[in-house]
Design a protein around this motif. Structure first.
Motif, PDB file in Angstrom:
ATOM      1  N   SER A 151       0.825  -1.211   0.000  1.00 49.91           N
ATOM      2  CA  SER A 151       0.000   0.000   0.000  1.00 49.91           C
ATOM      3  C   SER A 151       0.858   1.260   0.000  1.00 49.91           C
ATOM      4  CB  SER A 151      -0.938   0.009   1.207  1.00 49.91           C
ATOM      5  OG  SER A 151      -0.205   0.033   2.416  1.00 49.91           O
ATOM      6  N   ASN A 152       2.090   1.175   0.444  1.00 51.83           N
ATOM      7  CA  ASN A 152       2.966   2.354   0.494  1.00 51.83           C
ATOM      8  C   ASN A 152       3.881   2.447  -0.728  1.00 51.83           C
ATOM      9  OD1 ASN A 152       4.819   0.326   1.027  1.00 51.83           O
ATOM     10  ND2 ASN A 152       5.588   1.239   2.919  1.00 51.83           N
ATOM     11  N   PHE A 153       3.451   1.865  -1.852  1.00 59.43           N
ATOM     12  CA  PHE A 153       4.293   1.816  -3.050  1.00 59.43           C
ATOM     13  C   PHE A 153       4.659   3.190  -3.594  1.00 59.43           C
ATOM     14  CE2 PHE A 153       0.107   2.251  -4.802  1.00 59.43           C
ATOM     15  CZ  PHE A 153       0.233   2.823  -6.066  1.00 59.43           C
ATOM     16  N   ARG A 154       3.886   4.225  -3.276  1.00 57.31           N
ATOM     17  CA  ARG A 154       4.170   5.575  -3.790  1.00 57.31           C
ATOM     18  C   ARG A 154       5.130   6.371  -2.887  1.00 57.31           C
ATOM     19  NH1 ARG A 154      -0.181   6.855  -7.568  1.00 57.31           N
ATOM     20  NH2 ARG A 154      -2.007   5.605  -7.067  1.00 57.31           N
ATOM     21  N   THR A 155       5.457   5.822  -1.748  1.00 60.26           N
ATOM     22  CA  THR A 155       6.241   6.587  -0.766  1.00 60.26           C
ATOM     23  C   THR A 155       7.725   6.242  -0.842  1.00 60.26           C
ATOM     24  OG1 THR A 155       6.098   4.940   0.998  1.00 60.26           O
ATOM     25  CG2 THR A 155       4.238   6.491   0.791  1.00 60.26           C
ATOM     26  N   PRO A 156       8.580   7.121  -0.312  1.00 61.24           N
ATOM     27  CA  PRO A 156      10.017   6.808  -0.266  1.00 61.24           C
ATOM     28  C   PRO A 156      10.316   5.578   0.601  1.00 61.24           C
ATOM     29  CG  PRO A 156       9.652   9.139   0.176  1.00 61.24           C
ATOM     30  CD  PRO A 156       8.300   8.481   0.143  1.00 61.24           C
ATOM     31  N   GLU A 157       9.428   5.274   1.553  1.00 64.00           N
ATOM     32  CA  GLU A 157       9.609   4.118   2.438  1.00 64.00           C
ATOM     33  C   GLU A 157       8.929   2.870   1.880  1.00 64.00           C
ATOM     34  OE1 GLU A 157       7.767   6.860   3.882  1.00 64.00           O
ATOM     35  OE2 GLU A 157       9.603   7.909   4.377  1.00 64.00           O
ATOM     36  N   SER A 158       8.686   2.829   0.589  1.00 68.40           N
ATOM     37  CA  SER A 158       7.991   1.697  -0.025  1.00 68.40           C
ATOM     38  C   SER A 158       8.641   0.374   0.364  1.00 68.40           C
ATOM     39  CB  SER A 158       8.006   1.837  -1.549  1.00 68.40           C
ATOM     40  OG  SER A 158       7.461   0.679  -2.137  1.00 68.40           O
ATOM     41  N   PHE A 159       7.792  -0.612   0.638  1.00 68.31           N
ATOM     42  CA  PHE A 159       8.273  -1.945   0.997  1.00 68.31           C
ATOM     43  C   PHE A 159       8.554  -2.802  -0.235  1.00 68.31           C
ATOM     44  CE2 PHE A 159       5.989  -2.193   5.398  1.00 68.31           C
ATOM     45  CZ  PHE A 159       6.693  -1.091   5.821  1.00 68.31           C
ATOM     46  N   LEU A 160       8.167  -2.329  -1.414  1.00 66.78           N
ATOM     47  CA  LEU A 160       8.345  -3.129  -2.627  1.00 66.78           C
ATOM     48  C   LEU A 160       9.803  -3.552  -2.795  1.00 66.78           C
ATOM     49  CD1 LEU A 160       6.078  -1.349  -5.267  1.00 66.78           C
ATOM     50  CD2 LEU A 160       5.637  -3.470  -4.016  1.00 66.78           C
ATOM     51  N   GLY A 161      10.002  -4.837  -3.047  1.00 64.65           N
ATOM     52  CA  GLY A 161      11.335  -5.374  -3.246  1.00 64.65           C
ATOM     53  C   GLY A 161      12.084  -5.696  -1.966  1.00 64.65           C
ATOM     54  N   SER A 162      11.540  -5.307  -0.825  1.00 63.25           N
ATOM     55  CA  SER A 162      12.217  -5.590   0.445  1.00 63.25           C
ATOM     56  C   SER A 162      12.106  -7.066   0.788  1.00 63.25           C
ATOM     57  CB  SER A 162      11.606  -4.756   1.581  1.00 63.25           C
ATOM     58  OG  SER A 162      11.829  -3.389   1.375  1.00 63.25           O
ATOM     59  N   ASP A 163      13.149  -7.598   1.368  1.00 60.28           N
ATOM     60  CA  ASP A 163      13.184  -9.002   1.787  1.00 60.28           C
ATOM     61  C   ASP A 163      12.813  -9.073   3.260  1.00 60.28           C
ATOM     62  OD1 ASP A 163      13.696 -11.638   2.413  1.00 60.28           O
ATOM     63  OD2 ASP A 163      15.789 -11.598   1.809  1.00 60.28           O
ATOM     64  N   TYR A 164      11.692  -9.720   3.555  1.00 60.28           N
ATOM     65  CA  TYR A 164      11.231  -9.875   4.933  1.00 60.28           C
ATOM     66  C   TYR A 164      11.262 -11.330   5.372  1.00 60.28           C
ATOM     67  CZ  TYR A 164       9.862  -5.011   4.817  1.00 60.28           C
ATOM     68  OH  TYR A 164       9.895  -3.638   4.730  1.00 60.28           O
ATOM     69  N   SER A 165      12.068 -12.137   4.706  1.00 61.53           N
ATOM     70  CA  SER A 165      12.142 -13.550   5.065  1.00 61.53           C
ATOM     71  C   SER A 165      12.692 -13.755   6.482  1.00 61.53           C
ATOM     72  CB  SER A 165      13.012 -14.314   4.062  1.00 61.53           C
ATOM     73  OG  SER A 165      14.326 -13.790   4.039  1.00 61.53           O
ATOM     74  N   PHE A 166      13.398 -12.764   7.017  1.00 59.01           N
ATOM     75  CA  PHE A 166      13.967 -12.864   8.356  1.00 59.01           C
ATOM     76  C   PHE A 166      12.975 -12.507   9.462  1.00 59.01           C
ATOM     77  CE2 PHE A 166      14.313  -8.504   7.145  1.00 59.01           C
ATOM     78  CZ  PHE A 166      14.141  -7.775   8.320  1.00 59.01           C
ATOM     79  N   ARG A 167      11.843 -11.888   9.094  1.00 57.17           N
ATOM     80  CA  ARG A 167      10.900 -11.428  10.117  1.00 57.17           C
ATOM     81  C   ARG A 167      10.118 -12.606  10.701  1.00 57.17           C
ATOM     82  NH1 ARG A 167      11.476  -6.155  11.995  1.00 57.17           N
ATOM     83  NH2 ARG A 167       9.289  -5.698  11.949  1.00 57.17           N
ATOM     84  N   PRO A 168       9.979 -12.639  12.019  1.00 57.51           N
ATOM     85  CA  PRO A 168       9.248 -13.747  12.654  1.00 57.51           C
ATOM     86  C   PRO A 168       7.809 -13.898  12.143  1.00 57.51           C
ATOM     87  CG  PRO A 168      10.420 -12.476  14.306  1.00 57.51           C
ATOM     88  CD  PRO A 168      10.547 -11.724  13.007  1.00 57.51           C
ATOM     89  N   TYR A 169       7.119 -12.788  11.909  1.00 52.40           N
ATOM     90  CA  TYR A 169       5.737 -12.907  11.443  1.00 52.40           C
ATOM     91  C   TYR A 169       5.664 -13.586  10.081  1.00 52.40           C
ATOM     92  CZ  TYR A 169       6.706  -8.567   8.848  1.00 52.40           C
ATOM     93  OH  TYR A 169       7.238  -7.618   8.025  1.00 52.40           O
ATOM     94  N   PHE A 170       6.656 -13.375   9.227  1.00 53.90           N
ATOM     95  CA  PHE A 170       6.668 -14.022   7.922  1.00 53.90           C
ATOM     96  C   PHE A 170       6.910 -15.521   8.078  1.00 53.90           C
ATOM     97  CE2 PHE A 170       9.154 -15.787   4.404  1.00 53.90           C
ATOM     98  CZ  PHE A 170       8.241 -15.641   3.376  1.00 53.90           C
ATOM     99  N   ARG A 171       7.950 -15.879   8.813  1.00 51.81           N
ATOM    100  CA  ARG A 171       8.307 -17.297   8.973  1.00 51.81           C
ATOM    101  C   ARG A 171       7.184 -18.085   9.643  1.00 51.81           C
ATOM    102  NH1 ARG A 171      13.054 -15.134  11.187  1.00 51.81           N
ATOM    103  NH2 ARG A 171      12.532 -16.175  13.127  1.00 51.81           N
ATOM    104  N   VAL A 172       6.609 -17.532  10.706  1.00 46.71           N
ATOM    105  CA  VAL A 172       5.553 -18.236  11.439  1.00 46.71           C
ATOM    106  C   VAL A 172       4.291 -18.347  10.588  1.00 46.71           C
ATOM    107  CG1 VAL A 172       4.039 -18.155  13.469  1.00 46.71           C
ATOM    108  CG2 VAL A 172       6.468 -17.639  13.709  1.00 46.71           C
ATOM    109  N   ALA A 173       3.899 -17.279   9.923  1.00 44.26           N
ATOM    110  CA  ALA A 173       2.691 -17.328   9.085  1.00 44.26           C
ATOM    111  C   ALA A 173       2.871 -18.310   7.935  1.00 44.26           C
ATOM    112  CB  ALA A 173       2.341 -15.945   8.553  1.00 44.26           C
ATOM    113  N   LEU A 174       4.025 -18.324   7.314  1.00 45.70           N
ATOM    114  CA  LEU A 174       4.274 -19.250   6.212  1.00 45.70           C
ATOM    115  C   LEU A 174       4.184 -20.694   6.707  1.00 45.70           C
ATOM    116  CD1 LEU A 174       4.858 -18.922   3.185  1.00 45.70           C
ATOM    117  CD2 LEU A 174       7.272 -19.238   3.703  1.00 45.70           C
ATOM    118  N   ALA A 175       4.694 -20.964   7.902  1.00 48.63           N
ATOM    119  CA  ALA A 175       4.692 -22.323   8.455  1.00 48.63           C
ATOM    120  C   ALA A 175       3.350 -22.711   9.083  1.00 48.63           C
ATOM    121  CB  ALA A 175       5.803 -22.463   9.496  1.00 48.63           C
ATOM    122  N   ASP A 176       2.767 -21.793   9.862  1.00 48.01           N
ATOM    123  CA  ASP A 176       1.585 -22.137  10.666  1.00 48.01           C
ATOM    124  C   ASP A 176       0.269 -21.562  10.155  1.00 48.01           C
ATOM    125  OD1 ASP A 176       3.420 -23.408  12.284  1.00 48.01           O
ATOM    126  OD2 ASP A 176       3.476 -21.803  13.781  1.00 48.01           O
TER     127      ASP A 176
END
Length: 188
Positions: free
Chosen positions: A110-135
């Protein structure tokens, strides 16, 4: 007579101390009751805000457009999701809504228009990503690695034919609520 006057003075002093003690206890009880009520109301408002935002990742993770975008990897589909997430985030007052592929890369935000855009960022290290992907789902309170602002990350796995395709994340931020609480005379 001096003894009676002394006894009466002692009795008055004792009654004064008892009245002072009782008045203090009553005042403290009133302040404690008001504080308990104020705290309970603030907790209810915070819970309501979290519950309001908690359902959106669940719904979006089941959306056919979200699933197709992850399955096909088509830039046009991700672009359409960017705009849709932007509108949704504004409507529900979410900090950010974003979609992460199974490898951990953000493909729509949703923040694709902003300088802080998350597009292309790697969040594989974030606990919420790992846990959601697994559980299937996860919640994690943390400071953003890009925004450096605190938030509650609500994550839901996106599946296609029983296979994890990615994770849909809503970052709930509480700036508006905190600002309202700052206006109160007593601390929250």
């Amino acid at each position: 007579i001096a003894g009676a006057v002394l006894a009466a003075a002692a009795l008055l002093l004792l009654l004064d101390r008892i009245a002072d003690y009782a008045a203090r206890r009553w005042a403290i009880a009133q302040v404690a009751a008001a504080a308990d009520t104020a705290a309970a109301l603030r907790v209810a408002v915070l819970r309501s805000e979290i519950e309001k935002q908690r359902s959106l990742p669940v719904v979006l993770a089941q959306d056919p457009d979200v699933r197709r975008a992850l399955e096909t990897g088509t830039p046009a589909r991700f672009s359409a999701l960017n705009r849709r997430f932007e509108a949704l985030a504004g409507g529900v007052r979410a900090g950010v809504i974003y979609l992460i592929d199974a490898e951990g890369e953000t493909v729509a935000a949703s923040n694709f228009r902003t300088p802080e855009s998350f597009l292309g960022s790697d969040y594989s290290f974030r606990p919420y990503f790992r846990v959601a992907l697994a559980d299937g789902r996860a919640e994690h309170f943390a400071f953003g690695t890009v925004s450096h602002r605190p938030g509650l990350y609500l994550a839901q796995r996106v599946e296609g034919d029983g296979v994890p395709l990615g994770v849909l994340v809503l970052k709930a931020e509480f700036d508006t609520l905190e600002e309202a609480w700052r206006r109160f005379a007593e601390p929250t």
